[in-house]
Design a protein around this motif. Structure first.
Motif, mmCIF file in Angstrom:
data_model
loop_
_atom_site.group_PDB
_atom_site.id
_atom_site.type_symbol
_atom_site.label_atom_id
_atom_site.label_comp_id
_atom_site.label_asym_id
_atom_site.label_seq_id
_atom_site.Cartn_x
_atom_site.Cartn_y
_atom_site.Cartn_z
ATOM 1 N N VAL A 24 0.658 -1.545 -0.395
ATOM 2 C CA VAL A 24 0.179 0.270 0.097
ATOM 3 C C VAL A 24 0.977 1.471 0.107
ATOM 4 O O VAL A 24 0.331 2.376 -0.096
ATOM 5 N N GLY A 25 1.768 0.967 0.238
ATOM 6 C CA GLY A 25 2.715 2.329 0.242
ATOM 7 C C GLY A 25 4.380 2.047 -0.460
ATOM 8 O O GLY A 25 5.229 0.354 1.006
ATOM 9 N N SER A 26 5.573 2.036 -0.616
ATOM 10 C CA SER A 26 6.876 2.214 -0.529
ATOM 11 C C SER A 26 7.437 3.312 -0.547
ATOM 12 O O SER A 26 7.603 4.395 -0.505
ATOM 13 N N TYR A 27 8.565 3.500 0.787
ATOM 14 C CA TYR A 27 9.695 3.757 1.216
ATOM 15 C C TYR A 27 10.857 4.262 0.780
ATOM 16 O O TYR A 27 11.490 2.471 0.899
ATOM 17 N N PRO A 28 11.465 4.827 0.585
ATOM 18 C CA PRO A 28 12.939 4.377 0.833
ATOM 19 C C PRO A 28 14.055 4.112 2.029
ATOM 20 O O PRO A 28 15.244 3.986 2.439
ATOM 21 N N ASP A 29 12.970 5.095 3.094
ATOM 22 C CA ASP A 29 14.125 4.660 4.362
ATOM 23 C C ASP A 29 12.827 4.677 4.759
ATOM 24 O O ASP A 29 11.173 4.119 5.050
ATOM 25 N N TYR A 30 13.025 3.504 6.750
ATOM 26 C CA TYR A 30 12.724 3.107 7.370
ATOM 27 C C TYR A 30 11.240 4.326 8.399
ATOM 28 O O TYR A 30 10.681 4.278 8.365
#
Length: 168
Positions: A24-30
């Motif tokens: 549901v979402g992709s992120y480059p960092d935690y």
């Protein structure tokens, strides 16, 4: 001791928790993925039906500096002093007078630092120069995906779109 008892494996249903769950979402960092789940939580979304999945894991070891016998002794003295302080404080609980309490604490710190320095020096000397540096290790992922149960994934995606609008 067997390996399985030292490092218990996750139950099968927990290990397969991400299988079949849409991203549901992709992120480059935690922190970005964490911010997304926090936003969903603040928006009263059932976050127990989500997970953060790090992919393409790698171990990064940051070298902090050269480790000499003197530095090993100094680090051991510091750790020993803290341990000695703890022992001194515990012993002072059973001491009678005020002066003896201070003496117990101070002697605990001094003896702890002394023994810590000796053990730090000896421990480093015993490595024979095979590891003459100090480092810190951590596991990092190339990117982090937030996944959700199929029944609530569309709702989660729509809510995270709102988060993207707020942040832009």
């Amino acid at each position: 001791m067997s390996r399985t008892s030292m490092f218990p494996q996750a139950p099968v249903e927990e290990a397969d928790a991400t299988a079949g769950r849409p991203v549901v979402g992709s992120y480059p960092d935690y922190p970005g993925a964490q911010r997304a789940v926090d936003f969903l939580s603040d928006d009263h979304f059932p976050v127990e039906r989500t997970a953060i999945v790090g992919t393409d894991l790698r171990m990064v070891e940051t070298v902090l500096g050269r480790l000499t016998r003197g530095r090993a002794a100094g680090a051991g003295a510091g750790a020993g002093a803290w341990f000695g302080l703890l022992i001194g404080l515990l012993l002072s609980l059973f001491a009678g007078g005020g002066a003896s309490v201070l003496l117990l604490i101070l002697s605990g710190v001094v003896y702890g630092a002394l023994f810590g320095a000796v053990f730090g020096f000896a421990g480093h000397a015993m490595t024979g120069g095979r590891r003459d540096f100090a480092s810190r290790s951590r596991i990092v992922a190339a990117h982090y995906d937030v996944v959700a149960d199929p029944e609530v994934s569309e709702d989660a995606k729509n809510r995270l779109i709102k988060l993207g609008w707020r942040e832009s």
